[in-house]
Design a protein around this motif. Structure first.
Motif, short mmCIF file in Angstrom:
data_model
loop_
_atom_site.label_atom_id
_atom_site.label_comp_id
_atom_site.label_asym_id
_atom_site.label_seq_id
_atom_site.Cartn_x
_atom_site.Cartn_y
_atom_site.Cartn_z
N LYS A 99 0.85 -1.19 0.00
CA LYS A 99 0.00 0.00 0.00
C LYS A 99 0.88 1.24 0.00
O LYS A 99 1.85 1.32 0.75
CB LYS A 99 -0.91 -0.01 1.22
N TYR A 100 0.52 2.20 -0.81
CA TYR A 100 1.33 3.38 -0.99
C TYR A 100 1.64 4.07 0.34
O TYR A 100 2.77 4.45 0.61
CB TYR A 100 0.63 4.36 -1.94
N TRP A 101 0.64 4.20 1.18
CA TRP A 101 0.82 4.92 2.44
C TRP A 101 1.63 4.13 3.47
O TRP A 101 2.03 4.68 4.48
CB TRP A 101 -0.52 5.33 3.03
N GLU A 102 1.87 2.84 3.19
CA GLU A 102 2.69 2.03 4.12
C GLU A 102 4.12 1.87 3.65
O GLU A 102 4.93 1.28 4.37
CB GLU A 102 2.04 0.65 4.29
N GLU A 103 4.44 2.37 2.47
CA GLU A 103 5.80 2.24 1.95
C GLU A 103 6.72 3.19 2.71
O GLU A 103 6.34 4.29 3.09
CB GLU A 103 5.84 2.61 0.47
N HIS A 163 9.00 6.81 -0.72
CA HIS A 163 8.04 7.39 -1.63
C HIS A 163 8.72 8.13 -2.78
O HIS A 163 8.15 9.04 -3.37
CB HIS A 163 7.10 8.37 -0.89
#
Length: 186
Positions: A177-181, A184
């Motif tokens: 998930k983008y927000w868990e990477e 960025h």
């Protein structure tokens, strides 16, 4: 029990015409986009529907869509048109079935007809457990069936290359998930 097994025996060959499907419908206001033409996704859904019927008629087994090889939108379809889908099996592998779909628009006031879209889809025949099963070869008879059949091997090879490339690309894509990477970066 033996009789049931005999009923499921698949012939070695079937004619393209045995898989032919026709479906005609109207284009209503809720079917169109802001350009007042038929939504591409709605057209694609109907293409998959008729193609799957052709595939099942051919093998008399369950099928799963392996790929939509192409959908070429050639002309806009408007609310003044009816839309006719015609599909038939054009090629088979051991367990795979290629289906061609021709989409014809007909202006309901003038009767003018035109090929508005074409599509090739590939299905895999499967048993109740989802295991691929063998399918009959095809026998083309009409000029159109022969035209599609003659170019089918080349399309099958292109599908294999494209699928291999897609698998390679997919193996390199991130699934987190983008927000868990943590990273960025672009």
């Amino acid at each position: 029990m033996k009789e049931e097994e005999d009923l499921t025996q698949i012939p070695a060959f079937k004619y393209c015409r045995e898989s032919r499907v026709f479906k005609t419908g109207r284009v209503f206001p809720n079917d169109v986009n802001n350009h007042k033409t038929l939504f591409g996704g709605k057209l694609m859904s109907s293409i998959d529907e008729v193609a799957s019927i052709s595939a099942m008629r051919h093998c008399r087994a369950n099928v799963v869509t392996a790929s939509t090889d192409s959908v070429d939108f050639l002309l806009p379809i408007r609310p003044t048109d009816s839309v006719c889908f015609e599909s038939f099996v054009t090629w088979t592998g051991r367990t795979s079935i290629e289906v061609f779909v021709k989409v014809i628009s007909e202006h309901l006031y003038t009767g003018e007809r035109a090929v508005a879209a074409t599509s090739f889809l590939t299905f895999v025949a499967v048993n109740e457990d989802g295991v691929p099963v063998s399918v009959p070869k095809i026998i083309p008879e009409t000029v159109e069936e022969k035209l599609m059949s003659e170019s089918a091997e080349e399309r099958a090879q292109l599908r294999k290359v494209r699928r291999s490339m897609s698998k390679k690309l997919a193996s390199q894509l991130n699934t987190s998930k983008y927000w868990e990477e943590n990273n960025h970066s672009n």
